[in-house]
Design an enzyme around this catalytic site. Structure first.
Site, PDB file in Angstrom:
ATOM      1  N   ARG A   1       7.027  -0.294   1.454  1.00 61.62           N
ATOM      2  CA  ARG A   1       6.600  -1.302   2.436  1.00 61.62           C
ATOM      3  C   ARG A   1       5.703  -2.367   1.800  1.00 61.62           C
ATOM      4  O   ARG A   1       4.995  -2.078   0.843  1.00 61.62           O
ATOM      5  CB  ARG A   1       5.795  -0.631   3.566  1.00 61.62           C
TER       6      ARG A   1
ATOM      7  N   ARG B   1       0.821  -1.217   0.000  1.00 65.12           N
ATOM      8  CA  ARG B   1       0.000   0.000   0.000  1.00 65.12           C
ATOM      9  C   ARG B   1       0.851   1.261   0.000  1.00 65.12           C
ATOM     10  O   ARG B   1       0.331   2.359  -0.122  1.00 65.12           O
ATOM     11  CB  ARG B   1      -0.932   0.024   1.218  1.00 65.12           C
ATOM     12  N   TYR B   2       2.164   1.092   0.221  1.00 68.91           N
ATOM     13  CA  TYR B   2       3.083   2.235   0.240  1.00 68.91           C
ATOM     14  C   TYR B   2       4.296   1.853  -0.616  1.00 68.91           C
ATOM     15  O   TYR B   2       4.590   0.661  -0.779  1.00 68.91           O
ATOM     16  CB  TYR B   2       3.548   2.538   1.669  1.00 68.91           C
TER      17      TYR B   2
ATOM     18  N   ARG C   1      -9.311  -7.866   9.988  1.00 69.07           N
ATOM     19  CA  ARG C   1      -9.226  -8.932   8.959  1.00 69.07           C
ATOM     20  C   ARG C   1     -10.162 -10.087   9.286  1.00 69.07           C
ATOM     21  O   ARG C   1      -9.890 -11.243   8.959  1.00 69.07           O
ATOM     22  CB  ARG C   1      -7.772  -9.415   8.850  1.00 69.07           C
TER      23      ARG C   1
ATOM     24  N   ASP D   1     -10.909   0.603  12.639  1.00 69.00           N
ATOM     25  CA  ASP D   1     -11.159   0.536  11.194  1.00 69.00           C
ATOM     26  C   ASP D   1     -12.636   0.298  10.909  1.00 69.00           C
ATOM     27  O   ASP D   1     -13.372  -0.233  11.748  1.00 69.00           O
ATOM     28  CB  ASP D   1     -10.338  -0.599  10.569  1.00 69.00           C
TER      29      ASP D   1
ATOM     30  N   CYS E   1      -4.842 -17.195  14.899  1.00 69.06           N
ATOM     31  CA  CYS E   1      -4.483 -16.286  15.995  1.00 69.06           C
ATOM     32  C   CYS E   1      -4.792 -17.006  17.302  1.00 69.06           C
ATOM     33  O   CYS E   1      -5.641 -17.901  17.327  1.00 69.06           O
ATOM     34  CB  CYS E   1      -5.337 -15.027  15.976  1.00 69.06           C
TER      35      CYS E   1
ATOM     36  N   CYS F   1     -11.459  -7.111  15.122  1.00 65.50           N
ATOM     37  CA  CYS F   1     -10.441  -7.415  14.107  1.00 65.50           C
ATOM     38  C   CYS F   1     -10.794  -6.836  12.735  1.00 65.50           C
ATOM     39  O   CYS F   1     -11.908  -6.994  12.246  1.00 65.50           O
ATOM     40  CB  CYS F   1     -10.269  -8.925  13.996  1.00 65.50           C
TER      41      CYS F   1
ATOM     42  N   CYS G   1     -10.073 -11.447  18.095  1.00 64.10           N
ATOM     43  CA  CYS G   1     -10.431 -10.158  18.703  1.00 64.10           C
ATOM     44  C   CYS G   1     -11.688  -9.644  18.017  1.00 64.10           C
ATOM     45  O   CYS G   1     -11.759  -9.623  16.779  1.00 64.10           O
ATOM     46  CB  CYS G   1      -9.300  -9.160  18.526  1.00 64.10           C
TER      47      CYS G   1
ATOM     48  N   ASP H   1      -6.604   4.816   9.608  1.00 64.09           N
ATOM     49  CA  ASP H   1      -6.201   4.106   8.392  1.00 64.09           C
ATOM     50  C   ASP H   1      -7.388   4.244   7.445  1.00 64.09           C
ATOM     51  O   ASP H   1      -8.440   3.627   7.654  1.00 64.09           O
ATOM     52  CB  ASP H   1      -5.916   2.621   8.719  1.00 64.09           C
TER      53      ASP H   1
ATOM     54  N   LYS I   1      -2.581   5.737   5.954  1.00 64.12           N
ATOM     55  CA  LYS I   1      -2.755   6.300   7.294  1.00 64.12           C
ATOM     56  C   LYS I   1      -2.641   7.822   7.253  1.00 64.12           C
ATOM     57  O   LYS I   1      -1.842   8.369   6.482  1.00 64.12           O
ATOM     58  CB  LYS I   1      -1.676   5.762   8.240  1.00 64.12           C
TER      59      LYS I   1
HETATM   60  S1  SF4 Z   1      -6.694  -8.333  15.743  1.00 64.89           S
HETATM   61 FE1  SF4 Z   1      -7.330  -9.935  14.265  1.00 64.89          FE
HETATM   62  S2  SF4 Z   1      -5.429 -10.615  13.309  1.00 64.89           S
HETATM   63 FE2  SF4 Z   1      -4.879  -9.519  15.193  1.00 64.89          FE
HETATM   64  S3  SF4 Z   1      -4.735 -11.108  16.778  1.00 64.89           S
HETATM   65 FE3  SF4 Z   1      -6.789 -10.283  16.873  1.00 64.89          FE
HETATM   66  S4  SF4 Z   1      -8.009 -11.630  15.538  1.00 64.89           S
HETATM   67 FE4  SF4 Z   1      -5.877 -11.976  15.048  1.00 64.89          FE
END
Ligand code: SF4
Length: 392
Positions: free
Chosen positions: A139, A135-136, A157, A316, A148, A155, A152, A353, A360
């Protein structure tokens, strides 16, 4: 003689953590018979993650709303919580516990909002290989795993994490080939998912391949495990790998002072001993950490443990996270409040972002309150107006 306003500001006591506990000491009744040795084992923690309604009910209990959400999310972005993280729940706070809220879905997560996206960072649009994103100019990010320690609830993603089979060796090789073939790429993030969920040999192969590339100056590993499963860092082989290719930049994610545990401090120390350069990326989450009195002690603790607060992200625009979103203004107010109360070393960049991979942008409290030619008036950290004459 300092002003009364300044004197009052200087006299305000810092907000510090009263104490840092061990998750082992806090473990719920279901794990009372577990030895300290088992608790500190990465393999035991991983194998005993809470992933089903039954397991969650037995360990931490579910209310009706949570149960419905856990069941509804099972085939999408399921639930996974390490015993370590579950031990940090505060039962006295019920479903408002900031640790629980990050780990257990609630009904609001099922709501669809038109302004939220499945791919908020436009990573498919910026893919240079199935598992690499650029994206940059300088990077690239390698999406190394779908796994994971924890799912979370905020998240970004969530449309990929935990849903698919493991990333294939061929896809990882393809990502490495694309990244190492482009001399403009100088900084590579190994991310996912959580790259510390990879086998040590796979992680070493990725790091070694990147470090062997003459135009890559920086290799970063983005992991939440230092908070959610810090026992991973008690694996001596992992620490040896990181030490062998030092310096590796490790980006952690701590969002709340309740995540500051003895186990996490030990994990940070192990990473430091391997020569890793540590930075933390918090996410500003409504009802969890959107107050200076919460972030101040977290940032103090991180700095004390050698992990510099680096970014504070506005949440996000990921589908399913509407209930976590804060306004930009509330984040700016927090940043203004932290300025002067914390050393600049402990103050992260507050960033958004931008959706669809547009990059960002720093969000800064506006300190210039008026300007007349070369004459400016600033608002300083304790709220005084200060004049300044700029040069031509
Ligand atoms: S934020 Fe998403 S990618 Fe990061 S540890 Fe938590 S579930 Fe996994």
């Amino acid at each position: 003689m300092i002003s009364e306003l300044e004197a009052r500001a200087l006299d305000r006591a810092p907000v510090v953590l009263d104490s840092v506990e061990s998750s082992y000491a806090r473990r719920p009744a279901i794990w009372r018979g577990i030895s300290a040795e088992e608790w500190s084992s990465y393999a035991w923690q991983w194998a005993n993650r809470l992933m089903s309604v039954e397991a969650l009910d037995n360990a931490v209990g579910l209310n009706a709303d949570e149960r419905r959400a856990v069941e509804a999310m099972a085939s999408r972005f399921g639930t996974a919580i390490s015993p370590h993280f579950a031990a940090l729940f505060r039962p006295e706070l019920g479903s408002h516990c900031p640790i629980r809220r990050q780990a257990i879905p609630i009904g609001a997560e099922l709501d669809i909002h038109d302004d939220l996206l499945d791919d908020p960072l436009g990573e498919s649009r910026h893919a240079i290989a199935p598992c690499a994103v650029r994206r940059y100019p300088d990077r690239a990010l390698i999406y190394a795993t779908h796994e994971c320690a924890m799912r979370c609830r905020h998240c970004t993603r969530r449309s990929r994490v935990g849903l698919m089979e493991s990333v294939s060796q061929a896809d990882l090789q393809n990502a490495l080939d694309r990244v190492t073939a482009n001399p403009n790429i100088r900084d590579v993030l190994i991310s996912g998912g959580d790259p510390l969920s990879l086998e040590n040999d796979v992680l070493e192969w990725l790091i070694a391949s990147l470090k062997a590339c003459p135009h890559i100056d920086v290799v970063r590993v983005c992991t939440r495990m230092v908070s959610t499963l810090p026992q991973r860092m008690s694996d001596a082989r992992l620490i040896d790998v990181l030490r062998k290719y030092a310096p590796i930049y490790v980006n952690t994610q701590f969002n709340h002072p309740f995540e500051a545990t003895h186990e996490a401090a030990q994990a940070l120390a192990a990473l430091r001993s391997a020569g890793c350069i540590l930075g933390n990326q918090s996410v500003l989450l409504k009802g969890i950490n959107d107050a200076p009195a919460i972030l101040e002690p977290l940032f103090r603790w991180l700095l004390r443990e050698g992990c510099r607060p680096y970014y504070l992200f506005l949440c996000d625009v990921a589908q399913g996270t509407h209930h976590f979103r804060t306004s930009i203004q509330s984040g700016l107010d927090i940043m203004r409040s932290l300025r002067g109360r914390l050393s600049g070393l402990a103050i992260p960049h507050f960033v958004i972002d931008l959706p669809d991979g547009n990059g960002k942008v720093d969000l800064c409290p506006d300190s210039v309150v008026s300007r007349d030619g070369q004459s400016l008036t600033f608002h300083n950290w304790f709220g005084a107006s200060v004049n300044y004459r700029d040069v031509e």
